[in-house]
Design a protein around this motif. Structure first.
Motif: not given
Length: 623
Positions: A379, A384-385
């Protein structure tokens, strides 16, 4: 992977090395190295080094530590793995150096002899080590770029101590160390203690990506040899040289290179497998390159059975597609309670995460595994967050005129009044006007656990003020670096996620939990060479949204049901356990934590700290 420690009485007035303390500290860390132990104390009793060994590379006794050069000038204790040690052996051999072992430890000794501190630029891996120079009478210490491997130290009355665990230092000499208000306060602000601070005032963490020299005049300031910010900038420029249309093949080659490097071992390497894209990609690539059958391990919970949060069905399907040997375990509340005492006693620094990693690590170790690959870091690398979208949006939309102390005070008063009546309101929103206008501030609101003014609900007021004061002075934030402002929005969030959440929580948990079970956990997605290649491409949007391109690099394709599965993280049913388990009921003593809008994570944080033996020093209500 090992446990290291040492004592250096550098000042003339300091007492001689206490061999009993040296061994006591070492053997407290026996789970980090159950395969062997060694120690060395100099003839003048001014330096002592000790080591506990978990044999992974060169299993022979020749690779035991402490290890010295043939002439005895240099001696090392080393924790970690150098993944490119074989290519470095070739370099040393070409320079006429005769190597007596097949270990990466010996490589470090000779590199330092040749290049001094510049040797750090050669290393790919996770490491912390200390090298004693008998002639120069100094001790050189270093830690890997991301801080995957820990190194803690104290400097009291002319005597320098270091170890792989805070708890090992504290166990051997408990009267030397006192509770650190900044460590406790930092934990409640972030959910983990920000380096270089620890739970004790006299113990510090050597910062990630730094080295330090200790000589007869004392400690020199840590020297930074690597920066995530500079790496992001460098990668952003390098991305322009990658031809358009080659993104998937470039990503595959880069990921495959890191996975292969992290499989270097003289014992079998397995992998954790959730239903996420990170671990799926790691397992898929590892199954392509590993000659022996790959063992994978999945954790599930009774509370999630037949629930979208249950990762076992998807993980089992992923394992079937890749043709790996898959093993799984389901945990219920009774099994969790049976492990709590061990979990809390092994926890080196308090953290709100880790129970999930604890159970899957225990399961893998119980099956005889010594090395496991983990998907941590995907992430941070690929965005990805949700923070990668939410933080820039909130910073850009924040009206500048609201950055006014008087307006902020009125807002907080109104918020407190309203939040006591509303169930579905996030208490962290009370910091909207104080933190809403900067990347650092919004990151605090997104990732933070409590706002600073909330801490007196359960911590002593003077203790909080003292802690905040120290944090303001000593806490490292990537946004304090001059080059931070030159980063893109993606780069700024990546730098903060990598330097704060990942380093202080995810990687720290990976280390202490794995080592509690004598299991080496490796993180192929946390690799400086991979970051240099990939993060600039991700920042430029050339790898798609978040981690969407990861499954496209696999030879065996995953179905859309898995690729498009909603992101759940490595979730545990903590809200249920906190309400049901009598062992986890400490939070119920604090009225503010009983409000329906308080998250389970906040209650878990209080419960963790209430179990600390010195909690009566700072908690207003604790059993």
């Amino acid at each position: 992977m090992c446990g290291i420690n040492g004592i250096f009485s550098y000042h003339a007035s300091a007492p001689a090395v206490d061999n009993e303390e040296l061994i006591k500290t070492r053997d407290f860390m026996i789970s980090r190295g159950p395969d062997g132990a060694g120690s060395l104390v100099s003839a003048d009793n001014r330096i002592g080094l000790a080591h506990r060994r978990l044999s992974i590379i060169d299993l022979s006794e020749n690779a035991a530590q402490p290890m010295s050069t043939p002439d005895g000038t240099l001696t090392i204790v080393f924790n970690g793995e150098i993944y490119n040690y074989q290519s470095l052996q070739t370099i040393l051999t070409k320079k006429g150096i005769h190597l007596k072992t097949k270990s990466d430890t010996e490589v470090l000794l000779h590199l330092y002899n040749l290049f001094g501190s510049a040797m750090l630029e050669f290393l790919r891996g996770m490491f912390s080590f200390a090298i004693w120079d008998k002639n120069k009478k100094n001790l050189f210490l270093a830690r890997d770029r991301y801080g995957i491997k820990p190194l803690y130290y104290s400097n009291i009355a002319g005597q320098f101590r270091f170890a792989s665990q805070v708890s090992a230092l504290q166990f051997a000499r408990p009267n030397l160390y006192s509770t650190n208000p900044a460590g406790v306060t930092g934990f409640f602000l972030w959910g983990s203690i920000p380096e270089p601070l620890t739970l004790y005032q006299e113990i510090y963490s050597l910062p990630a990506g730094t080295s330090m020299l200790v000589s007869g005049v004392g400690l020199e300031q840590p020297i930074k040899y690597w920066s995530i910010i500079q790496t992001i900038q460098k990668s952003h420029l390098a991305a322009k040289d990658i031809p358009v249309g080659e993104e998937i093949s470039y990503l595959r080659a880069s990921l495959l290179d890191s996975v292969k490097a992290h499989q270097v071992s003289d014992v079998p390497v397995g992998a954790f497998l959730s239903a996420g894209l990170d671990s799926s990609t790691i397992v898929g690539l590892a199954s392509e390159t590993q000659t022996e059958e790959l063992n994978t391990f999945t954790l599930a919970f009774d509370e999630f059975k037949n629930n979208p949060l249950d990762e076992l069905p998807a993980a089992s399907e992923i394992a079937r597609i890749f043709g790996v040997r898959h093993q799984s375990i389901r945990i219920n509340i009774k099994e969790m309670e049976n492990e709590l005492d061990h979990f809390f006693s092994a926890m080196d620094q308090p953290t709100i995460d880790g129970l999930n990693t604890w159970f899957v690590s225990k399961f893998a170790a119980d099956q005889g595994l010594k090395v496991a690959l983990s998907g941590v870091g995907g992430d941070e690398l690929l965005g990805g967050y949700q923070t990668f979208q939410k933080i820039p949006e909130k910073v850009n939309k924040f009206p500048a005129f609201l950055s006014n102390p008087r307006i902020s005070s009125l807002y907080k008063f109104a918020f407190k009044t309203l939040s006591s009546r509303l169930v579905r309101i996030d208490p962290r929103l009370s910091g909207l006007l104080d933190f809403g206008g900067t990347f650092q501030g919004v990151y605090q609101m997104q990732r933070g656990l409590f706002m600073p003014w909330e801490l007196t609900q359960f911590l002593n007021k003077d203790f909080v003020h003292q802690g905040i004061s120290i944090l303001n002075e000593k806490m490292f934030l990537p946004s304090d670096e001059p080059d931070f402002t030159n980063l893109s929005s993606f780069g700024k969030v990546a730098a903060m996620e990598s330097s704060l959440y990942m380093r202080n929580q995810l990687l720290r948990d990976t280390d202490w939990i794995g080592m509690a079970h004598s299991l080496e956990i490796r993180t192929p997605l946390v690799d400086h060479l991979l970051t240099e290649k990939i993060i600039g491409m991700a920042s430029a949007g050339r790898l798609g949204k978040g981690k969407s391109m990861m499954p496209l690099v696999l030879s065996k394709k995953l179905p859309s049901s898995i690729i498009n599965r909603p992101k759940t993280g490595f979730t545990i049913p903590i809200w249920r356990w906190l309400n049901i388990s009598e062992q986890l009921g400490h939070w119920k003593q604090v009225p503010d934590l009983c409000h329906p809008n308080v998250s389970a994570t906040r209650r878990w944080a209080y419960t963790l700290m209430a179990k600390h033996p010195n909690s009566n020093e700072f908690l207003r209500t604790a059993r």
